[in-house]
Scaffold this active site. Structure first.
Site, PDB file in Angstrom:
ATOM      1  N   CYS A   2     -15.808 -16.058 -23.582  1.00 45.98           N
ATOM      2  CA  CYS A   2     -16.678 -14.992 -24.064  1.00 45.98           C
ATOM      3  C   CYS A   2     -15.876 -13.689 -24.052  1.00 45.98           C
ATOM      4  O   CYS A   2     -15.018 -13.493 -23.202  1.00 45.98           O
ATOM      5  CB  CYS A   2     -17.930 -14.730 -23.236  1.00 45.98           C
ATOM      6  N   ARG A  27     -11.809 -15.845 -27.721  1.00 43.24           N
ATOM      7  CA  ARG A  27     -12.346 -16.114 -26.384  1.00 43.24           C
ATOM      8  C   ARG A  27     -13.614 -16.953 -26.425  1.00 43.24           C
ATOM      9  O   ARG A  27     -14.091 -17.426 -25.387  1.00 43.24           O
ATOM     10  CB  ARG A  27     -12.649 -14.800 -25.674  1.00 43.24           C
ATOM     11  N   TRP A  80     -18.884 -18.224 -25.722  1.00 44.37           N
ATOM     12  CA  TRP A  80     -18.457 -19.608 -25.541  1.00 44.37           C
ATOM     13  C   TRP A  80     -19.449 -20.168 -24.541  1.00 44.37           C
ATOM     14  O   TRP A  80     -19.440 -19.839 -23.363  1.00 44.37           O
ATOM     15  CB  TRP A  80     -17.042 -19.660 -24.985  1.00 44.37           C
ATOM     16  N   ASN A 106     -19.388 -11.725 -19.501  1.00 44.08           N
ATOM     17  CA  ASN A 106     -18.362 -12.766 -19.561  1.00 44.08           C
ATOM     18  C   ASN A 106     -18.163 -13.256 -18.137  1.00 44.08           C
ATOM     19  O   ASN A 106     -17.850 -12.466 -17.255  1.00 44.08           O
ATOM     20  CB  ASN A 106     -17.053 -12.176 -20.109  1.00 44.08           C
ATOM     21  N   GLY A 107     -18.355 -14.558 -17.921  1.00 46.04           N
ATOM     22  CA  GLY A 107     -18.200 -15.115 -16.578  1.00 46.04           C
ATOM     23  C   GLY A 107     -19.341 -16.060 -16.273  1.00 46.04           C
ATOM     24  O   GLY A 107     -20.053 -16.508 -17.178  1.00 46.04           O
ATOM     25  N   GLU A 486       3.207 -31.954 -23.496  1.00 44.86           N
ATOM     26  CA  GLU A 486       2.848 -30.763 -24.261  1.00 44.86           C
ATOM     27  C   GLU A 486       2.612 -31.112 -25.736  1.00 44.86           C
ATOM     28  O   GLU A 486       1.656 -30.643 -26.357  1.00 44.86           O
ATOM     29  CB  GLU A 486       3.940 -29.687 -24.104  1.00 44.86           C
ATOM     30  N   LYS A 490      -0.949 -30.465 -27.594  1.00 44.53           N
ATOM     31  CA  LYS A 490      -1.009 -29.605 -28.780  1.00 44.53           C
ATOM     32  C   LYS A 490      -1.692 -30.341 -29.923  1.00 44.53           C
ATOM     33  O   LYS A 490      -2.556 -29.816 -30.602  1.00 44.53           O
ATOM     34  CB  LYS A 490       0.428 -29.229 -29.160  1.00 44.53           C
ATOM     35  N   GLU A 493      -5.597 -31.112 -29.203  1.00 47.12           N
ATOM     36  CA  GLU A 493      -6.535 -29.985 -29.136  1.00 47.12           C
ATOM     37  C   GLU A 493      -6.830 -29.364 -30.492  1.00 47.12           C
ATOM     38  O   GLU A 493      -7.923 -28.866 -30.707  1.00 47.12           O
ATOM     39  CB  GLU A 493      -6.074 -28.925 -28.136  1.00 47.12           C
ATOM     40  N   HIS A 509       2.920 -50.841 -18.162  1.00 49.30           N
ATOM     41  CA  HIS A 509       2.021 -51.157 -17.050  1.00 49.30           C
ATOM     42  C   HIS A 509       0.564 -51.064 -17.492  1.00 49.30           C
ATOM     43  O   HIS A 509      -0.309 -50.804 -16.665  1.00 49.30           O
ATOM     44  CB  HIS A 509       2.314 -50.237 -15.862  1.00 49.30           C
ATOM     45  N   LYS A 608      -9.767 -19.394 -25.599  1.00 50.70           N
ATOM     46  CA  LYS A 608      -8.407 -19.022 -25.213  1.00 50.70           C
ATOM     47  C   LYS A 608      -8.272 -18.807 -23.712  1.00 50.70           C
ATOM     48  O   LYS A 608      -7.306 -19.214 -23.098  1.00 50.70           O
ATOM     49  CB  LYS A 608      -8.026 -17.748 -25.969  1.00 50.70           C
TER      50      LYS A 608
HETATM   51  C1  F6R Z   1      -3.213 -25.320 -24.631  1.00 48.79           C
HETATM   52  C2  F6R Z   1      -3.574 -24.129 -23.886  1.00 48.79           C
HETATM   53  C3  F6R Z   1      -4.216 -24.300 -22.568  1.00 48.79           C
HETATM   54  C4  F6R Z   1      -3.711 -23.239 -21.581  1.00 48.79           C
HETATM   55  C5  F6R Z   1      -4.506 -23.332 -20.280  1.00 48.79           C
HETATM   56  C6  F6R Z   1      -4.031 -22.338 -19.248  1.00 48.79           C
HETATM   57  O1  F6R Z   1      -2.647 -24.997 -25.849  1.00 48.79           O
HETATM   58  O2  F6R Z   1      -3.390 -23.036 -24.334  1.00 48.79           O
HETATM   59  O3  F6R Z   1      -4.027 -25.588 -22.065  1.00 48.79           O
HETATM   60  O4  F6R Z   1      -2.352 -23.453 -21.357  1.00 48.79           O
HETATM   61  O5  F6R Z   1      -5.860 -23.113 -20.540  1.00 48.79           O
HETATM   62  O6  F6R Z   1      -4.211 -21.031 -19.703  1.00 48.79           O
HETATM   63  P1  F6R Z   1      -3.427 -19.830 -19.069  1.00 48.79           P
HETATM   64  O7  F6R Z   1      -1.978 -20.035 -19.339  1.00 48.79           O
HETATM   65  O8  F6R Z   1      -3.984 -18.611 -19.719  1.00 48.79           O
HETATM   66  O9  F6R Z   1      -3.701 -19.881 -17.587  1.00 48.79           O
END
Ligand code: F6R
Length: 613
Positions: A2, A27, A80, A106-107, A486, A490, A493, A509, A608
């Site tokens: 949010c 956000r 969100w 937000n929270g 990673e 990527k 998501e 396994h 984000k």
């Molecule tokens: C994936 C992604 C998330 C963040 C995770 C941690 O692309 O962006 O997995 O890496 O939410 O976020 P931060 O780095 O802001 O603590």
């Protein structure tokens, strides 16, 4: 999760609020709303609230981009959903009866259920399923002509995290705000004053910003800003000038922020490395860690979430080999509750782009409670993790808007390389010559990333072939396993394709039973010691019908004996290879999602900044 924004001044508020919300949409983006002191009745101030389910553009349309909402003071929110489905009634602003108090939040209010029951017993009627509505009702109850007093009482009663923007109906032109464990900034300009969850929301209007600390209350009018502590005592606060400009937070001709940010990686990596190289040596004086402290470290505990956790995984392989120091890696959400036992002289490293991730912040606090020093690798200046850590290593990636991290990830890798060199030197594992060679190679990484980006068409072509896959696997060993994790994250998501990453030796396994005709398996192989072993694992999956994509360094041409398609990255020192192989993996994810016509920058169900557990 949010985003909140607020403006009070001499201009029309709604267009400014919507503009700010647009910058905060990363956000959260399932609904949005604004509340503005309306000019309809001059004698009797009232607050107009407009909310809409769905993307912000719906709110833009409903209000003619804000132009139809008169008034010069208001607050806004992009959501969100946590408590209650995305809907108009659950979207913010939330308010108590008659809109005497209107709130954006937000929270998460953790004890909202208990507070709600108590309020309902006293006759309060709730219309939404949100925790935020409790805040509005409580403030309404505590408010008796002194907003600071009401907010201070609220703070003694609610548990959880919050950044709140508040309007009191009988205080036109005034915005109140308060934060605990959710980000909040205040901005000032000659045309008015602002609150926001993040700098890009107000950067168009001001660079003069104050990062609000926990448990600080703010009162804003168009001309004035005051700060108070929870006991209502007035505080003095410093403002800082934001150095980067709005362009850094705009798409700049790219179709998506993600692609733009992928392309910004050479610069971001350079900006993170260069200021830390002095006379050919790594200099991390900024961390305030003395030589004695560095050489007394016996163990490293790394904690993070998501992609940042994958950086920790990379760091483990890299540091254990280079520095010969034990490195433990934990997901922050697990670390915080597993009652960790940390040896004396363990340095805890928390990695976070946003610096606001709730679990990472809680892990940091847990480590400090246990008496350990915490070093944070953070991108957002002034964020909670940066403020609470003992030392901060800022990654200079600039604002990252796309939900899927790319450039922050690359700068986090650069940060752990620099840390590894410094630790290696302190422990006598890295001599001058080794340092000089590594520094030279680190400085070449940006140019090598650029070379990979020049070949993006090959990856795009390949991605289009597989954009309709159901499952995609990534395999690797050692450092390449960390990169596989990673690459897989990527992809899933943003493309919504089921994907898993496996340590290649572990595949047989159990998981190998999932391999069937035509399934794509991406084999990452940059480590010469493990190369042959990985090739054998690729043969195993290929012989079970898999289509195999190899990602390796130039020179490893025998990859083509097994892989159906091969992507090469420039050669580098093997300990830095993760920085190069991740680029084609990011591009693969991007082009697969693009091929499916998905909203790359705002994948479903994600946000984000994960400021809730
Ligand atoms: C994936 C992604 C998330 C963040 C995770 C941690 O692309 O962006 O997995 O890496 O939410 O976020 P931060 O780095 O802001 O603590």
């Amino acid at each position: 999760m949010c985003g909140i924004v607020g403006y009070t001044g001499s201009s029309q508020a709604a267009p400014i609020l919507l503009d700010g919300l647009e910058k905060l949409e990363y956000r959260g983006y399932d609904s949005a709303g604004i509340a503005v002191f309306s000019k309809k009745k001059k004698s009797e101030p009232s607050i107009e609230v407009i909310k809409a389910k769905g993307r912000l553009k719906v709110l833009f349309e409903m209000t003619d981009s804000g132009k139809s909402v008169k008034g010069t003071c208001g607050i806004g929110h992009t959501r969100w959903a946590t408590h209650g489905e995305p809907s108009v009634v659950n979207s913010h602003p939330q308010y108590a009866k008659d809109k005497r108090v209107v709130v954006v939040h937000n929270g998460i209010i953790e004890n909202y259920q208990e507070l709600k029951e108590r309020l309902m017993r006293d006759g309060c009627e709730f219309v939404s399923a949100t925790d935020t509505e409790v805040v509005a009702h409580l403030l309404d109850r505590y408010y008796d002509s002194d907003p600071i007093d009401a907010i201070s009482k609220l703070m003694y009663h609610v548990r959880g995290s919050y950044a709140l923007g508040i309007l009191f109906q009988d205080r036109p032109g005034e915005i109140y705000a308060v934060r605990k464990d959710s980000p909040l900034i205040v901005g000032r300009s000659s045309g008015g004053n602002f609150i926001a969850s993040d700098v890009p929301a107000i950067l168009k209007y001001t660079r003069d910003v104050c990062f609000i600390e926990n448990q600080v209350i703010v009162r804003l009018t168009g001309k004035d800003i005051q700060f108070f502590d929870v006991d209502k005592a007035e505080l003095k606060k410093e403002f800082t000038q934001i150095q980067w400009d709005t362009e850094a937070a705009e798409k700049g001709g790219f179709k998506h922020f993600m692609l733009k940010e992928i392309y910004e990686q050479p610069k971001a990596v350079r900006d993170t490395i260069s200021p830390r190289i002095k006379d050919g040596k790594v200099n991390l004086e900024e961390l305030n860690l003395s030589q004695e402290e560095l050489s007394s470290i016996r163990r490293i505990q790394m904690v993070a979430c998501g992609s940042a956790y994958h950086v920790c995984m990379t760091a483990r392989y890299m540091m254990e080999e280079l520095v010969r120091i034990p490195v433990d890696v934990d997901l922050a959400s697990e670390f915080r509750y597993r009652k960790p036992v940390l040896e004396e002289n363990t340095l805890v490293i928390v990695i976070s782009q946003s610096g606001e991730t709730a679990d990472s912040l809680a892990a940091l606090r847990e480590a400090k409670k246990l008496g350990h020093k915490v070093l944070a690798v953070v991108n957002v200046v002034g964020s909670s993790i940066a403020r609470e850590a003992d030392s901060v290593f800022y990654t200079w990636a600039g604002p990252e808007i796309s939900v899927a991290t790319t450039k922050a990830y690359s700068t986090q890798l650069a940060a752990v390389y620099l840390l590894a060199i410094v630790l290696g030197k302190a422990r006598g594992m890295v001599d001058e010559q080794a340092e000089a060679e590594m520094v030279e190679e680190l400085q070449r990484l940006p140019e090598k990333i650029e070379r990979i980006l020049e070949e993006k068409e090959r990856i795009q072509w390949f991605a289009n072939k597989f954009s309709h896959s159901k499952d995609i696997f990534f395999i690797g060993r050692g450092l390449d396993y960390a990169s596989s994790l990673e690459g897989s994250l990527k992809l899933k998501e943003i493309s919504y394709i089921h994907s898993e990453a496996y340590a290649a030796g572990e595949l047989k396994h159990g998981t190998i039973s999932l391999i069937e005709d035509g399934i794509l398996v991406v084999g990452v192989a940059t480590q010469s010691e493990l190369f042959e072993k990985l090739i054998s694992n690729m043969v195993e999956v290929k012989s079970r019908g898999a289509y195999v994509l190899g990602v390796t360094s130039y020179g490893n041409y025998n990859m083509e004996d097994v892989a159906n398609y091969t992507i090469y990255v420039p050669k580098t020192m093997e300990c830095f290879a993760a920085s190069l192989v991740v680029i084609p993996l990011q591009l693969l994810a991007y082009y697969v999602a693009l091929g499916k016509g998905l909203d790359v920058d705002k994948p479903r169900n994600l946000a984000k900044s994960v400021t809730v557990e």
